[in-house]
Structures are given as C-alpha cells and as structure tokens.
Design a protein around this motif. Structure first.
Motif, PDB file in Angstrom:
ATOM      1  N   PHE A  10      40.345  56.276   9.895  1.00  0.00           N
ATOM      2  CA  PHE A  10      41.100  55.041   9.703  1.00  0.00           C
ATOM      3  C   PHE A  10      41.440  54.849   8.229  1.00  0.00           C
ATOM      4  O   PHE A  10      40.627  55.119   7.344  1.00  0.00           O
ATOM      5  CB  PHE A  10      40.289  53.823  10.168  1.00  0.00           C
ATOM      6  N   THR A  11      42.651  54.346   7.995  1.00  0.00           N
ATOM      7  CA  THR A  11      43.047  53.842   6.685  1.00  0.00           C
ATOM      8  C   THR A  11      43.546  52.418   6.894  1.00  0.00           C
ATOM      9  O   THR A  11      44.435  52.171   7.711  1.00  0.00           O
ATOM     10  CB  THR A  11      44.156  54.692   6.056  1.00  0.00           C
ATOM     11  N   ARG A  12      42.963  51.473   6.153  1.00  0.00           N
ATOM     12  CA  ARG A  12      43.309  50.084   6.391  1.00  0.00           C
ATOM     13  C   ARG A  12      44.675  49.740   5.855  1.00  0.00           C
ATOM     14  O   ARG A  12      45.082  50.217   4.778  1.00  0.00           O
ATOM     15  CB  ARG A  12      42.262  49.169   5.757  1.00  0.00           C
ATOM     16  N   THR A  13      45.382  48.882   6.588  1.00  0.00           N
ATOM     17  CA  THR A  13      46.672  48.341   6.168  1.00  0.00           C
ATOM     18  C   THR A  13      46.585  46.822   6.205  1.00  0.00           C
ATOM     19  O   THR A  13      45.552  46.251   6.557  1.00  0.00           O
ATOM     20  CB  THR A  13      47.793  48.817   7.095  1.00  0.00           C
TER      21      THR A  13
ATOM     22  N   THR B  30      47.613  47.909  15.241  1.00  0.00           N
ATOM     23  CA  THR B  30      47.786  46.525  14.818  1.00  0.00           C
ATOM     24  C   THR B  30      46.685  45.690  15.445  1.00  0.00           C
ATOM     25  O   THR B  30      46.473  45.732  16.659  1.00  0.00           O
ATOM     26  CB  THR B  30      49.160  45.991  15.241  1.00  0.00           C
ATOM     27  N   MET B  31      45.971  44.930  14.603  1.00  0.00           N
ATOM     28  CA  MET B  31      44.838  44.133  15.077  1.00  0.00           C
ATOM     29  C   MET B  31      45.282  42.725  15.444  1.00  0.00           C
ATOM     30  O   MET B  31      46.284  42.215  14.937  1.00  0.00           O
ATOM     31  CB  MET B  31      43.758  44.085  13.999  1.00  0.00           C
TER      32      MET B  31
ATOM     33  N   ASP C  17      36.070  46.019   6.388  1.00  0.00           N
ATOM     34  CA  ASP C  17      36.998  47.056   5.946  1.00  0.00           C
ATOM     35  C   ASP C  17      37.251  48.000   7.119  1.00  0.00           C
ATOM     36  O   ASP C  17      38.076  47.707   7.974  1.00  0.00           O
ATOM     37  CB  ASP C  17      36.441  47.792   4.733  1.00  0.00           C
ATOM     38  N   LEU C  18      36.521  49.081   7.194  1.00  0.00           N
ATOM     39  CA  LEU C  18      36.636  49.985   8.338  1.00  0.00           C
ATOM     40  C   LEU C  18      35.590  49.613   9.382  1.00  0.00           C
ATOM     41  O   LEU C  18      34.480  49.183   9.040  1.00  0.00           O
ATOM     42  CB  LEU C  18      36.432  51.433   7.893  1.00  0.00           C
TER      43      LEU C  18
END
Length: 922
Positions: free
Chosen positions: A166-169, A213-214, A232-233
């Motif tokens: 995962f890479t956060r956006t 998308t959360m 974060d992750l």
C-alpha cells in the motif's frame, strides 16, 4: 436458518421476550413484609404471575407498572433459569411506571440458585459443510451483526495480513497488485489500524484496479487528527471471505444472506450452540431530571449477545482515546477541538467533546439504580453505560467480560462544565466488580471509564487482562474548566493491563479533578502490577490537577511507577501529592516538564516481585470477601500426596547427615506449606530422602523449590528397602517452583531421594538446592496435556502465524527436541484443550535455550470463554519452569501467555515451548 436456542445445560424451553418461573429471593428486611411478588417463566402465560402460574415478562412488567403508583413496599419480579431471547430492547421507563415510589424499589432478580439469561442474540442453525473446511448457514435478508459466538466463545472475523503493498493517498491507497479488485463485497472489507494507544477501523468505498478509495469521513477522521495518533497503513485487513482460512474464523455474506464458519478443533457443528448478536441495546433505563427512574434493581441476571453496527457506517471507528470517537464530516478539524488549534475559527467545545461508544446496557436520569451480581458478557459495544443524570447508583459484585469496547462507562467527555450540574453522574459507587477480557474488538478501550463525574467512588474492583488502561478518570486535558469533584479510586486490584496498546496506565487521569486538593481526586490503596506496554502505573496525564495519590502499591510493571505529560500552552498541570506509596521505581517520569506544586514524600521503594509491600495493602485491594466468589477460579479436587507429612532426612552425597540452614527444618519439606523449606548447610550438593511409610507404585513426584534457592540440575532415586537406590528420572535446566517429574514407567518404592547435581559451586544460577515441598503421587498419573489439541494465538486471540517448521502441536508431543514458536509478533499464547475438565495442581513449561520467555502467566478456563489467571512467573529462563497452583483448580483449557520478551533486544528473544505438562487429580 434462525430459531430459538435450547440451552443444553438448562433443559428449559426459550421463548421470545419471556423470563423463568422461580421462588423469590427475600428483599431487604425492612420491606419484606410489604413486598409484592410476581413470577415469570420461559413458558409463562396468563395474568396470574404467581409462583404456581408464572407469566411472561411483558405481562409482569405491565403489572409492575400498574402497581407502582400506589406501592407500599418493594415489588419483586422473580426470574428462574432459562435463556430469554428479547425481541426488542427491555425498556424501563419512569414515565410508564417502572420507578419505585416513596423510597421503595422495583426489583428484578434471579431465583435462588438460578442463572437466568437475557439474550439479544439469535441461534443460527442448519449448518452444512462446504469446500475448504468452512461450514455455512442461511440468515434472513437484512440480517447484520459484527460478532459470532460458538458455545460461548467469540469467533474471529475473517482477517489476514495486508494482501498487497500500500501507498497512502489523500483518499485511500494505491496498491502494488490488483488483488483487492477480485474481492467480493468490497464495501464490507475493513482496514484495521493500531497506533500507540488507539485503534481505528475504516471500510473500503471502492476499488478500481490498483486504486483503493476509503469510506469518508472515517478515513479523514482517522488520518488527519490534530490530536491523537493518526492511521497510516493498515495493520491488517478484516471481513473478507477471501481471508476465511483459519479455524475459529467467520464471515457474513450479507448479499447472499449466508454466514460462514471454520470450526476449531473439537467443535461439533451438529451440536454447537452458535449465537449471532442482534440487538444493539439489550436493556435501557431512563427518566427525566424532574422524574428520574428511581429504585430499580437488577440482581443475579446475565445479559449477553449484543452487537453494535455503527462501525459498519461511513463513520467507521475513528478512535481518539479510550473508545471516544470522531464522527461526522470534518470531525478531525471541528469536533472537540475548541480553540486549541484555531482561536479565530474554533471547533466545538469543550475540548475533547468526542463521541462516546454506547453501552449495550444504558441508563440515563436514574436515582438509586442497583446492579448486583449480574454478568455482562458477549457484548459488541461497551458493557454498561451510566449516562447523564445517573445518581446514587450502586454497581457491585458484577462480572464484565468478553466485551468489544469499554467494560463500564460513567459519564462522558462532553459535560465538563454544564450549566445544569445535575447532568453529571454523581454519588455513584462502583464496587467489588470483576472486569476482565474487555475491549476485545476495539483495543483502545479501558476496564472502567469515568468521564466527568462528581462524588463517586470506584473501589474494591478487580480489573485484569485489558488491552489499554485499567481505570480511566476524567477528561479534558486541562483545556476546559470542569465541575468534577470529590471522586475516589480506592483499593482496586489491577493487573495484566496495557496488554496490546501503549501510553496508558493501571490508573489513568486527565484534566481538572476538583477546585482544590480537598475536593480533588483521591487515589489510595490500589495494587497495580503486570503492565506490558509503555506508560505509567499511575498516569497523571495532560492537565491533571488536584490529585492525591497515597498508600498504593506498584510493582512488576517494567514502566515508571508514576508520571505524566504537561499539555503546555498555558494549561494548568500540577497540584499533585504522592505520599506513602510502595513502588519499584521511585523516580517520577515527567517528559514534558515537571508539574507545578508537586509533592513526593514518605514513599517506599519495593522489589519487582512486591517484596516490601505491607501485607495489609495487598490484602485490602480487590474484591471483598462477600463477593470474592465472582472472581474465584472453580475449585478442583486435590490429588492424594502420599508424601504429605512423611519423615524426611537431609544427607550429603557421602552418606553423612547434612546440617541445615538456620531457618530450615526437615519437616518443612512435607508440611504442605510452600513458604517454608529445608536446605542443607556446609556443602552445595545434598539429597533429601523421604520415607513414604510403605511401598507405593508411583507415577510422578513434584519437587518444589523457592525462588532464592533451587537446583538447576537434579535427579530422583527410589528404593523399596532404603538401601539400594535406582535413578528413576533426571532433570536438567530447572528453574524454581513446583517441578513435576514424571517417571517413564511406574516406579515401586517406599523411599525417594531428590539429589542435587547443580549448583555445585559458588556463583552458579540457583545458589543451592532448597526444597519447600516434596510430593509423591501414585500411578496411573498421566500428563493431561500430552497429545491434546494445541493452538497458537496472538494476544488479540487471532490465530498466530508460526515459525517455519513449527506447529502448536509440538508443545504437547512429548518430544523436547521440537517446539512451538509463533512468528510476526513477540507476544503470543499457547492454548491447550485437555478435552475434558480436569483438576489441575501443577503445570510445567519447558522452553528451549534458543528462544524462551523470561516472564509469562497462566490462564485456565472450563468453557473456553471465561479465563482465570492462576499464576504469574517472572525470572524465568530456558529449561523447566514448574508452576504450582495455589489450590486445585478445575480447567479444560490452559493458556501460557508470553509477557516478556515483548520487543527486540530482550533476553530470551521470544517464547517457544518445547513441552507443556499438566498434572492433578484428574
């Protein structure tokens, strides 16, 4: 399909919204003569509500409401055994006549010897086996729950490690693979974040290829908080059918109206009672400020199987602290921020005005409420919530366990300085309760949460096995004035806290606790031990003011005994008095600067194991004798010790009579008192010989050795005539404690010798052998754990991943060359199912030299749901650690819970178990 439960132990039919027939308990002596009694039964009918013709609950409650207006004595509703499935919330409403009048009470209580259950759940039946070991059953359209229980044991929602990178956006994540795009029911999938003292849970809104998308506002509220720990992750992913792979896991496929479950070893899906909580509020009681609900008593009832569905919403579960949450759009910026971060455009006030996690049992505007000897278990929100306007409540002698959130809540974080002080809970007494195994789902929760409260007392409770703080008092961080005053936290026993989260305390304090030292918070007589995570035993955190801490005992915590953090920015912090305490760490920990008006005087430093704490302090903390039975492990039967009271001799290896240490006597080895011991003087190596009086066929012996003096190596010789001895067993790498020594085959002997091999010189571990208690037990005497079902769990009770080549079964295979060892996390639990209830007295844990726990505790259970902690061991090394229970205890399940190491760089590396052995009467 869903139908009514038929409890296997109660053998009594259940009906929706009904209670059981019984003989009434006597009400208080003052009101007994004038009491009015009604009786209800699972199959109750009609309107007589008599002992001979009991009625249903709804009928009895209607009769109560009709009588209260003109009552001249207490009204008692007597409840017999049975499980009573509530079709809707059981509602006690002052306006509808549920209040006592003229000082009298309305009492709903169990019949003598009865244990009636009020259930908010539904039994799921019709299970069929599908592929991959999973079973499935149908549920009605629209059915929803976040919990499932099998024979009273909480199942785990299907979960697993992150299935992709995962890479956060700003709106979610990008992923290294498209695996999530293959998941069904993606909007039910939940990401779980554990950060410092808090936990957050947010669901997925959508997945497009590698873009996740959360759901909002949960994601922003969890990642953009101005105060608190931000996500974060994710730590792991939960509630996806694709992750259903471990025994004990379940998944609800809502579109398909189907629930799936993988049974644990030993579970029979044809016989198991599988319960899905359905009601979100099981019981509520309420009135108004002008007309509160008065004099209601609930006594001897079990309240179970409630759920809570708000975390399934777009708000998710965005915790700030102690299960207080951010809810609503831009709550991360606006809710409860007041003027801390923006004076020109402040958020809502007071500071910390966050959303309380509700209770499955809720009371507001009550006067004289009594909850006594009730059990609140298998609940999906908080346990009991004493909300606004709860005055003069007595919550005593209850059990709070297996609860997703906080165990018990008093007050909130909103009513700091209300215009009407009556909204603040006041004059309540919380006493003699056992609060344990709570915050099982929302792991930032606490045992007892007291927000803003007045003149209330929390005393003589036992709080243990909690993931965060034991007792939390007050709110506001000193950033708001409060009307809190006169509260007391006294004589509680708190242990095994901070099991998962960090930066908390056995007792955790916030904000202004009064207007002076005289009106502030008093913390006295508490015993606090066994922390795992970081924090303080007594933690006076942000804005704490007017707190007196006296006469408490704090030891075995591996964290500072006291301290806290200054909020700075001009907020008050201080007026703290620490006097007459007994603590292992006398240096205060104030990382943000010293408090003002800090007084530390007359305190005493004690050892890590509590040596130096007065016996009166230890005896005075925890549940009082009148309610001690609620936390007592079920008593077992003692095995017959044929060495008890038998004569002993101390002999040097050359055959000469050994001299004894001054405090030592030969009879101490067989007197049944482990506080005394026999120890030779003059030579390191010696042997204890016990004459059993006649020949016995022995299966095993136990060698008890005190912590200060023990043999690390010894062997056991036996003889029929006292002349010719044969070595029957040899023990290497032993620690102190009661070590069981099982013979490979039964041994016929009258005389038994324990021969010290090590230490044999100065400076060796153990110092010199001493024996505090020797026991001998006739054959057959099996190791109850050998070959039984074993499982490895993490401390959150999910299935543990194992080191390569290791399985949990190796811990009970009889081969010390193999061992069970978890991976991924330092702390884990070995659980063994003995497959039937046994009477246990002695347990041995064998650990390899390459990986071992230096501290662990032992929990036991009869049913796999309620566990009792029966032993703590510190100063452990590799080899054999013998654990003698204080008294024989009934158990089917044994858990060895690793306490240390709990991080890298610590002695032992990580717990591994070569063998777990269990002995007793059978």
């Amino acid at each position: 399909m869903l139908n009514s439960r038929i409890p296997p132990l109660l053998r009594m039919a259940s009906v929706v919204v009904a209670l059981g027939a019984a003989v009434t308990l006597s009400p208080t002596a003052s009101s007994a003569a004038a009491a009015t009694s009604f009786y209800v039964a699972p199959d109750g009918h009609g309107h007589a509500c008599s002992a001979r013709v009991p009625c249903a609950l709804e009928t009895a409650q209607a009769k109560v409401r009709h009588r209260t207006e003109h009552m001249t004595g207490d009204i008692v509703v007597t409840i017999e055994d049975g499980t009573y499935r509530l079709g809707k919330t059981l509602d006690f409403d002052a306006a509808r006549g549920d209040s006592g009048v003229d000082g009298h009470s309305v009492i709903y209580q169990a019949a003598p010897g009865a244990h009636p259950v009020l259930s908010g759940g539904t039994r799921i039946t019709g299970w069929t086996q599908g592929p991959g070991g999973a079973w499935q059953a149908s549920v009605p359209a629209g059915f929803d729950t976040r919990q499932l229980y099998v024979d009273g044991v909480r199942a785990n929602r299907a979960s697993g490690p992150n299935p992709t990178g995962f890479t956060r956006t700003a709106t979610g994540y990008t992923t290294t693979t498209g695996v999530l795009s293959t998941y069904k029911n993606i909007t039910d999938v939940e990401f779980v974040y554990g950060v410092a003292w808090s936990q957050m849970r947010c669901q997925i809104a959508s997945v497009q290829g590698a873009t996740v998308t959360m759901k909002q506002p949960c994601f922003d509220n969890s990642t953009r908080k101005q105060y608190g720990a931000n996500a974060d992750l994710p730590n792991y992913v939960e509630n996806a059918k694709e992750l259903l792979n471990d025994p004990g896991e379940w998944y609800l496929d809502k579109p398909a109206h189907t629930v799936y479950y993988i049974p644990r070893a030993g579970e029979d899906m044809a016989q198991a009672d599988i319960e899905a909580p359905r009601l979100q509020t099981i019981i509520t009681g309420h009135g108004t400020e002008a007309e509160p609900l008065r004099g209601l008593t609930l006594r001897g009832l079990t309240v179970e199987y409630g759920t809570w569905l708000e975390p399934n919403s777009d708000d998710g579960f965005s915790e700030v602290q102690a299960n207080m949450r951010l809810t609503g759009d831009k709550a991360w910026d606006r809710q409860g921020s007041c003027d801390r971060f923006d004076t020109a455009n402040p958020g809502t006030c007071p500071y910390g005005n966050w959303t309380t996690t509700p209770g499955n049992v809720v009371f507001t505007w009550t006067d004289g409420l009594t909850l006594e000897r009730d059990t609140f278990q298998h609940l999906g929100a908080a346990g009991v919530e004493l909300g606004r306007g709860t005055h003069h409540a007595a919550v005593r002698g209850n059990v709070f366990t297996d609860i997703s959130g906080n165990g018990l809540e008093i007050g909130n974080g909103t009513d700091a300085d209300p215009g009407d002080v009556a909204v603040i809970p006041a004059d309540n007494v919380i006493s003699d309760n056992w609060v344990h195994n709570i915050a099982t789902e929302y792991t930032g929760g606490v045992g007892i949460f007291q927000g803003y409260a007045r003149n209330s007392t929390i005393e003589h409770n036992q709080v243990n096995d909690v993931p965060y703080s034991g007792i939390s008092s007050n709110w506001g961080w000193g950033r708001t004035s409060t009307k809190t005053t006169g509260n007391v936290i006294a004589d509680n026993l708190i242990f095994d806290y901070l099991q998962i989260r960090a930066d908390g305390g056995g007792i955790y304090v916030l904000g202004q606790e009064g207007s002076s030292m005289e009106t502030g918070l008093t913390i006295k007589g508490n015993v606090i031990r066994g922390a795992i995570g970081g924090g303080h035993a007594i933690y006076t955190d942000g804005g704490s003011q007017y707190v007196t801490v006296s006469g408490n005992a704090m030891y075995g915590n591996h964290i500072p005994s006291y301290g806290g953090c200054n909020e700075r920015q001009g907020t008050p912090y201080g007026d703290l008095l620490f006097s007459g305490n007994y603590w292992e760490n006398p240096t205060g920990d104030w990382p943000c600067g010293d408090p003002s008006n800090l007084t530390v005087t007359g305190n005493t430093q004690v050892n890590e194991n509590g040596d130096g704490v007065p016996a009166s302090v230890l005896a005075g903390a925890g549940i009082e004798p009148a309610y001690a039975d609620i936390s007592a492990a079920p008593a077992g039967v003692a095995a017959i010790n044929v060495a008890a009271g038998k004569p002993a001799k101390a002999i040097f290896l050359n055959g000469g009579t050994a001299g004894l240490q001054p405090e030592s006597k030969l009879e101490y080895a067989t007197d049944g008192d482990p506080s005394t011991y026999v120890q030779a003087s003059g030579q390191f190596r010696w042997q204890l010989e016990v004459d059993l009086g006649q020949v016995h066929t022995l299966g095993y012996v136990t060698v008890g050795m005190p912590q200060k003096h023990f043999a690390t190596d010894f062997h056991v010789d036996t003889s029929q005539d006292g002349v010719t001895f044969t070595t029957a067993a040899t023990v290497h790498d032993s620690g102190w404690g009661r070590v069981p020594v099982q013979f490979g085959t039964p041994v016929t002997a009258r005389y038994v010798r324990v021969v010290a091999d090590k230490p044999d010189d100065w400076g060796q571990r153990g110092d010199q052998m001493a024996i505090d208690e020797f026991g001998a037990f006739e054959a057959p005497a099996a190791d109850f754990a050998r070959g039984r079902g074993a499982a490895a769990l993490f401390t959150d009770k999910t299935v543990a991943k194992m080191q390569p080549g290791s399985t949990a079964a190796y811990a009970v295979d009889g081969d010390p060359a193999t061992f069970a060892q978890a991976s991924d996390r330092y702390r884990w639990i070995l659980q063994v199912d003995l497959q039937q209830v046994r009477s246990l007295e002695t347990i041995a844990v064998v650990q390899p030299s390459r990986a071992y726990a230096t501290a662990f505790h032992v929990d036991v259970s009869v049913d796999g749901s309620t566990y009792w902690t029966v032993a703590h061991r510190t100063d452990v090394s590799y080899g054999v650690t013998g654990v003698g229970l204080d008294s024989p205890t009934k158990a089917r399940f044994i858990r060895i819970v690793a306490d240390r190491p709990n991080d890298g760089g610590q002695t032992g590396g990580q717990m591994a178990v070569s063998e777990l052995k269990a002995f007793g009467a059978g």
